[in-house]
Design a protein around this motif. Structure first.
Motif, PDB file in Angstrom:
ATOM      1  N   PHE A   1      40.246  32.015  32.423  1.00 49.93           N
ATOM      2  CA  PHE A   1      39.263  32.765  32.513  1.00 49.93           C
ATOM      3  C   PHE A   1      38.037  32.056  32.891  1.00 49.93           C
ATOM      4  N   ILE A   2      37.480  33.182  34.112  1.00 49.00           N
ATOM      5  CA  ILE A   2      36.231  32.758  34.473  1.00 49.00           C
ATOM      6  C   ILE A   2      35.152  33.557  33.867  1.00 49.00           C
ATOM      7  N   ILE A   3      33.397  33.085  34.298  1.00 48.47           N
ATOM      8  CA  ILE A   3      32.359  33.616  33.649  1.00 48.47           C
ATOM      9  C   ILE A   3      31.888  34.103  35.142  1.00 48.47           C
ATOM     10  N   THR A   4      30.816  35.197  35.284  1.00 46.12           N
ATOM     11  CA  THR A   4      30.828  35.913  36.391  1.00 46.12           C
ATOM     12  C   THR A   4      29.311  36.085  35.568  1.00 46.12           C
ATOM     13  N   LYS A   5      27.823  36.754  36.118  1.00 44.97           N
ATOM     14  CA  LYS A   5      26.907  37.164  36.071  1.00 44.97           C
ATOM     15  C   LYS A   5      26.796  38.422  36.583  1.00 44.97           C
TER      16      LYS A   5
ATOM     17  N   GLY B   1      49.416  41.527  26.634  1.00 41.15           N
ATOM     18  CA  GLY B   1      50.268  41.130  28.251  1.00 41.15           C
ATOM     19  C   GLY B   1      48.876  40.197  29.416  1.00 41.15           C
ATOM     20  N   ALA B   2      47.617  41.110  28.650  1.00 41.13           N
ATOM     21  CA  ALA B   2      47.025  39.776  30.905  1.00 41.13           C
ATOM     22  C   ALA B   2      46.771  37.829  29.617  1.00 41.13           C
ATOM     23  N   ILE B   3      47.049  37.948  30.903  1.00 45.10           N
ATOM     24  CA  ILE B   3      46.942  36.017  31.019  1.00 45.10           C
ATOM     25  C   ILE B   3      45.771  35.639  31.337  1.00 45.10           C
ATOM     26  N   PHE B   4      44.289  36.632  32.785  1.00 48.06           N
ATOM     27  CA  PHE B   4      43.523  36.108  32.657  1.00 48.06           C
ATOM     28  C   PHE B   4      42.399  37.246  32.343  1.00 48.06           C
ATOM     29  N   ILE B   5      41.258  36.658  32.228  1.00 50.97           N
ATOM     30  CA  ILE B   5      39.944  37.144  31.359  1.00 50.97           C
ATOM     31  C   ILE B   5      38.267  37.071  32.564  1.00 50.97           C
ATOM     32  N   ILE B   6      38.440  38.015  33.021  1.00 51.28           N
ATOM     33  CA  ILE B   6      37.095  38.087  33.947  1.00 51.28           C
ATOM     34  C   ILE B   6      35.486  38.124  32.516  1.00 51.28           C
ATOM     35  N   VAL B   7      35.123  37.831  32.412  1.00 51.72           N
ATOM     36  CA  VAL B   7      33.921  37.809  31.205  1.00 51.72           C
ATOM     37  C   VAL B   7      32.414  37.659  31.941  1.00 51.72           C
ATOM     38  N   GLU B   8      31.488  38.298  31.496  1.00 50.28           N
ATOM     39  CA  GLU B   8      29.989  37.957  32.016  1.00 50.28           C
ATOM     40  C   GLU B   8      29.456  37.385  30.262  1.00 50.28           C
TER      41      GLU B   8
ATOM     42  N   ASN C   1      30.366  43.954  39.912  1.00 52.87           N
ATOM     43  CA  ASN C   1      30.823  43.104  40.979  1.00 52.87           C
ATOM     44  C   ASN C   1      31.718  42.493  41.829  1.00 52.87           C
ATOM     45  N   LEU C   2      32.727  41.833  40.878  1.00 56.22           N
ATOM     46  CA  LEU C   2      33.949  41.346  40.923  1.00 56.22           C
ATOM     47  C   LEU C   2      34.663  41.776  40.590  1.00 56.22           C
TER      48      LEU C   2
ATOM     49  N   GLN D   1      40.257  34.835  46.335  1.00 54.25           N
ATOM     50  CA  GLN D   1      39.505  34.110  47.720  1.00 54.25           C
ATOM     51  C   GLN D   1      38.296  34.456  47.913  1.00 54.25           C
ATOM     52  N   ASN D   2      37.906  34.006  47.750  1.00 53.89           N
ATOM     53  CA  ASN D   2      35.766  34.099  48.381  1.00 53.89           C
ATOM     54  C   ASN D   2      35.176  34.752  47.153  1.00 53.89           C
ATOM     55  N   VAL D   3      35.571  34.540  46.066  1.00 56.32           N
ATOM     56  CA  VAL D   3      35.655  34.977  44.655  1.00 56.32           C
ATOM     57  C   VAL D   3      34.108  34.217  44.587  1.00 56.32           C
ATOM     58  N   GLN D   4      32.983  34.415  44.121  1.00 55.92           N
ATOM     59  CA  GLN D   4      31.784  33.391  43.435  1.00 55.92           C
ATOM     60  C   GLN D   4      32.015  33.565  42.297  1.00 55.92           C
ATOM     61  N   ALA D   5      32.165  32.890  41.234  1.00 55.94           N
ATOM     62  CA  ALA D   5      31.891  32.703  39.586  1.00 55.94           C
ATOM     63  C   ALA D   5      32.983  31.289  39.168  1.00 55.94           C
TER      64      ALA D   5
END
Length: 311
Positions: free
Chosen positions: A84-88, A62-69, A92-93, A8-12
């Protein structure tokens, strides 16, 4: 908690359809070794290790969701059909999703930064609250302290996950106020972001930690992130009036419309008039709201006078 609530309210950048993929998340980690089933893994590039190199290990655990830059990581995630999602900036995320996952925080939070004095100010502040019968806690170098309970902690300023988890637990224990140390490393690495800070204390800023911050200006700017990025909109900065950087800090606070309380010999708020040493304590004379007060401080050294006034 559902993934949609954590994001929620995540910008990526992502192409997630949270109506089709919205699993129940059991935990968050940036350490692949402690990832468990249905975890989010956040790949952080640190000074020694790059979390992007451990994505496969996290998935296997077991990770089912990955956040990368790092965009180079995307190929393997697509091949393995991992969302997954990508962020700068993954740090911060991480702070943002940690605050979403551990939603509760005590009503009143204070953070103290400075080269020296953080630990003493946190401890004295908690002692003051205790004497006022306010349920309180302190977090920092000497650990997590609640009444007579003390738990050792690994860092002066905890990582985002640990910090938000502790604050959530303190809220559930009905702790009303918390004072925490905010190190320059912790501020620079966004560890304290998304913590709702009501008051920010500034003790002093000297030439230290330049191995990490490279020069004094970068070190100073890392401290100022407490005002710029974290202190509440209607928060108060408590500033040592006698340090060379005081006017610069106050100018920034005024620009951002933060309330200011100063302390020290040059202060117009909590003005230090004099202090005298005895064998066992110091007698400190101060002026506050046009009234003079004298109190005994059972700690020796000028620096402890300043720490007490900050508290």
């Amino acid at each position: 908690m559902l993934l949609s609530n954590i994001l929620q309210n995540v910008q990526a950048r992502h192409q997630l359809d949270l109506k089709k993929f919205n699993p129940l998340i059991k935990g968050i980690s940036f350490n692949s070794k402690i990832v468990k089933k249905n975890f989010i893994f956040v790949a952080i590039k640190g000074d020694k290790f790059d979390g992007h190199q451990f994505i496969n290990e996290a998935i296997n655990k077991g990770a089912i969701f990955i956040i990368v830059e790092n965009k180079k990581s995307i190929t393997q995630l697509i091949e393995k059909k991992i969302n997954f999602i990508i962020t700068k900036n993954t740090r911060n995320l991480l702070s943002k999703i940690s605050s979403n996952f551990f939603q509760n925080q005590p009503k009143f939070l204070s953070a103290v930064t400075g080269t020296n004095g953080k630990t003493s100010v946190c401890h004295i502040t908690k002692e003051i609250w205790d004497l006022c019968n306010i349920k309180s806690a302190s977090i920092g170098t000497i650990g997590l302290i609640i009444k007579q309970y003390r738990k050792s902690l690994s860092l002066t300023t905890l990582d985002s996950i640990q910090l938000h988890k502790i604050l959530d637990n303190l809220y559930k224990k009905e702790i009303q106020k918390v004072c925490m140390e905010a190190s320059s490393h912790g501020l620079e690495q966004s560890r304290i972001n998304n913590v709702r800070i009501n008051t920010a204390g500034f003790t002093n800023i000297s030439h230290d930690h330049l191995d990490y911050h490279k020069n004094f200006n970068l070190y100073f700017q890392s401290k100022m992130k407490l005002i710029k990025n974290i202190l509440n909109e209607n928060g108060t900065a408590v500033i040592n009036a006698d340090i060379p950087e005081s006017k610069k800090i106050q100018k920034l606070c005024k620009k951002l419309k933060k309330k200011i309380i100063t302390y020290g010999f040059k202060s117009k708020d909590l003005r230090l008039l004099n202090y005298q040493n005895t064998d066992e304590h110091q007698e400190v004379s101060i002026k506050y709201r046009n009234k003079n007060f004298i109190f005994k401080l059972p700690l020796l050294g000028e620096f402890q006078v300043y720490n007490a006034l900050c508290s």
